[in-house]
Scaffold this motif. Structure first.
Motif, PDB file in Angstrom:
ATOM      1  N   LYS A 139     -10.788   5.374  -9.777  1.00  0.00           N
ATOM      2  CA  LYS A 139     -10.332   4.089  -9.434  1.00  0.00           C
ATOM      3  C   LYS A 139     -10.330   3.138 -10.463  1.00  0.00           C
ATOM      4  CE  LYS A 139     -10.641   0.664  -5.865  1.00  0.00           C
ATOM      5  NZ  LYS A 139     -11.699  -0.026  -4.766  1.00  0.00           N
ATOM      6  N   LYS A 140      -9.149   2.579 -10.795  1.00  0.00           N
ATOM      7  CA  LYS A 140      -8.687   1.558 -11.652  1.00  0.00           C
ATOM      8  C   LYS A 140      -8.262   0.343 -10.844  1.00  0.00           C
ATOM      9  CE  LYS A 140      -9.140   4.441 -15.258  1.00  0.00           C
ATOM     10  NZ  LYS A 140      -9.853   4.472 -15.990  1.00  0.00           N
ATOM     11  N   GLU A 141      -8.807  -0.828 -11.361  1.00  0.00           N
ATOM     12  CA  GLU A 141      -8.658  -2.044 -11.076  1.00  0.00           C
ATOM     13  C   GLU A 141      -8.022  -3.026 -11.859  1.00  0.00           C
ATOM     14  OE1 GLU A 141     -11.457  -3.054  -7.259  1.00  0.00           O
ATOM     15  OE2 GLU A 141     -12.622  -2.903  -9.272  1.00  0.00           O
ATOM     16  N   THR A 157      -2.126   3.389  -3.942  1.00  0.00           N
ATOM     17  CA  THR A 157      -1.828   2.256  -4.707  1.00  0.00           C
ATOM     18  C   THR A 157      -1.812   1.071  -3.895  1.00  0.00           C
ATOM     19  OG1 THR A 157      -0.476   3.596  -6.227  1.00  0.00           O
ATOM     20  CG2 THR A 157      -0.117   1.136  -6.322  1.00  0.00           C
ATOM     21  N   LYS A 158      -2.495  -0.026  -4.256  1.00  0.00           N
ATOM     22  CA  LYS A 158      -2.675  -1.091  -3.490  1.00  0.00           C
ATOM     23  C   LYS A 158      -2.430  -2.397  -4.386  1.00  0.00           C
ATOM     24  CE  LYS A 158      -5.741  -4.085  -0.678  1.00  0.00           C
ATOM     25  NZ  LYS A 158      -7.211  -4.304  -0.212  1.00  0.00           N
ATOM     26  N   TRP A 205      -6.040   4.841  -7.392  1.00  0.00           N
ATOM     27  CA  TRP A 205      -7.134   5.818  -7.483  1.00  0.00           C
ATOM     28  C   TRP A 205      -6.714   7.052  -6.509  1.00  0.00           C
ATOM     29  CZ3 TRP A 205      -7.112   1.898  -3.814  1.00  0.00           C
ATOM     30  CH2 TRP A 205      -7.247   2.221  -2.489  1.00  0.00           C
ATOM     31  N   ARG A 259     -13.171   8.858  -6.002  1.00  0.00           N
ATOM     32  CA  ARG A 259     -13.446   7.516  -6.079  1.00  0.00           C
ATOM     33  C   ARG A 259     -13.584   7.155  -7.422  1.00  0.00           C
ATOM     34  NH1 ARG A 259     -10.876   3.957  -2.395  1.00  0.00           N
ATOM     35  NH2 ARG A 259     -12.804   2.437  -2.441  1.00  0.00           N
ATOM     36  N   LYS A 276       0.665  -1.246   0.029  1.00  0.00           N
ATOM     37  CA  LYS A 276      -0.046  -0.207   0.018  1.00  0.00           C
ATOM     38  C   LYS A 276       0.932   1.288   0.046  1.00  0.00           C
ATOM     39  CE  LYS A 276      -4.169  -1.855   2.374  1.00  0.00           C
ATOM     40  NZ  LYS A 276      -4.741  -1.744   3.666  1.00  0.00           N
ATOM     41  N   ARG A 335      -6.992  -6.970 -12.189  1.00  0.00           N
ATOM     42  CA  ARG A 335      -6.691  -8.439 -11.717  1.00  0.00           C
ATOM     43  C   ARG A 335      -5.684  -9.101 -12.460  1.00  0.00           C
ATOM     44  NH1 ARG A 335      -8.383  -6.771  -7.810  1.00  0.00           N
ATOM     45  NH2 ARG A 335     -10.414  -6.103  -7.228  1.00  0.00           N
ATOM     46  N   GLU A 389      -4.401  -2.028  -7.799  1.00  0.00           N
ATOM     47  CA  GLU A 389      -5.710  -0.933  -7.664  1.00  0.00           C
ATOM     48  C   GLU A 389      -4.936   0.295  -7.512  1.00  0.00           C
ATOM     49  OE1 GLU A 389      -8.697  -1.277  -4.478  1.00  0.00           O
ATOM     50  OE2 GLU A 389      -8.926  -3.557  -4.952  1.00  0.00           O
ATOM     51  N   TYR A 403      -5.188 -10.223  -5.431  1.00  0.00           N
ATOM     52  CA  TYR A 403      -6.367  -9.999  -6.221  1.00  0.00           C
ATOM     53  C   TYR A 403      -5.705  -9.384  -7.571  1.00  0.00           C
ATOM     54  CZ  TYR A 403      -9.105 -11.502  -2.316  1.00  0.00           C
ATOM     55  OH  TYR A 403      -9.511 -12.263  -1.333  1.00  0.00           O
TER      56      TYR A 403
END
Length: 160
Positions: A83-85, A65-66, A75, A80, A5, A87, A73, A70
């Motif tokens: 936010k971009k994810e 950033t995370k 943002w 919010r 993170k 996988r 992510e 999974y």
């Protein structure tokens, strides 16, 4: 490391100087009129307040950033909708790299309205993502070594 993170802010000295000058200039301009405040139109007051609000707002924005089991992510808070994810199964390649923020992306922030796209706040190191659909996305980081540890843990990366 199981989860990475990171929070970053716009803290470049030159950005602070520019924002301070703009905010002070607008405040001085606002109070330099000889008319009483009640004679200003609402539009006039709002238009003069937008500059300081944006200037102060830049310092309240944080990029998050995370990276975990999974995926990745990113943002900008408090927005919010940014936010971009990504996988892990959607990604073809993931690696950290040095990049040129100005020449490659036109600077810092939410960059690349077309292709390629980037979210970055400062510096010149980032996480390069390539999706299986051939899209590229770069996420700025100040901790590339820690990012590499998490990428190695969760992603079979061919570019090490």
């Amino acid at each position: 490391m199981r989860v990475f993170k990171e929070e970053q802010r716009f803290t470049q000295w030159w950005l602070i100087v520019i924002c301070t000058i703009v905010i002070l200039g607008i405040i001085i301009n606002f109070f330099s009129y000889e008319k009483p405040l009640e004679q200003f139109s609402t539009f006039n007051i709002v238009s003069k307040a937008i500059g300081p609000i944006i200037g102060v707002g830049i310092f309240l924005v944080k990029m998050h950033t995370k990276i975990d089991k999974y995926g990745v992510e990113v943002w900008f808070s408090p927005f919010r909708f940014t936010k971009k994810e990504f996988r892990w199964k959607e990604l073809e390649k993931v690696h950290t790299r040095k990049y040129k923020p100005v020449s490659e992306y036109g600077g810092w922030g939410i960059r690349g309205l077309s292709k390629p796209k980037a979210y970055n706040v400062k510096g010149n190191k980032g996480i390069q993502l390539k999706t299986r659909k051939g899209r590229y996305f770069l996420i700025g980081t100040q901790q590339p070594n820690k990012v590499d540890q998490v990428i190695r843990r969760y992603f079979n990366n061919s570019e090490e």
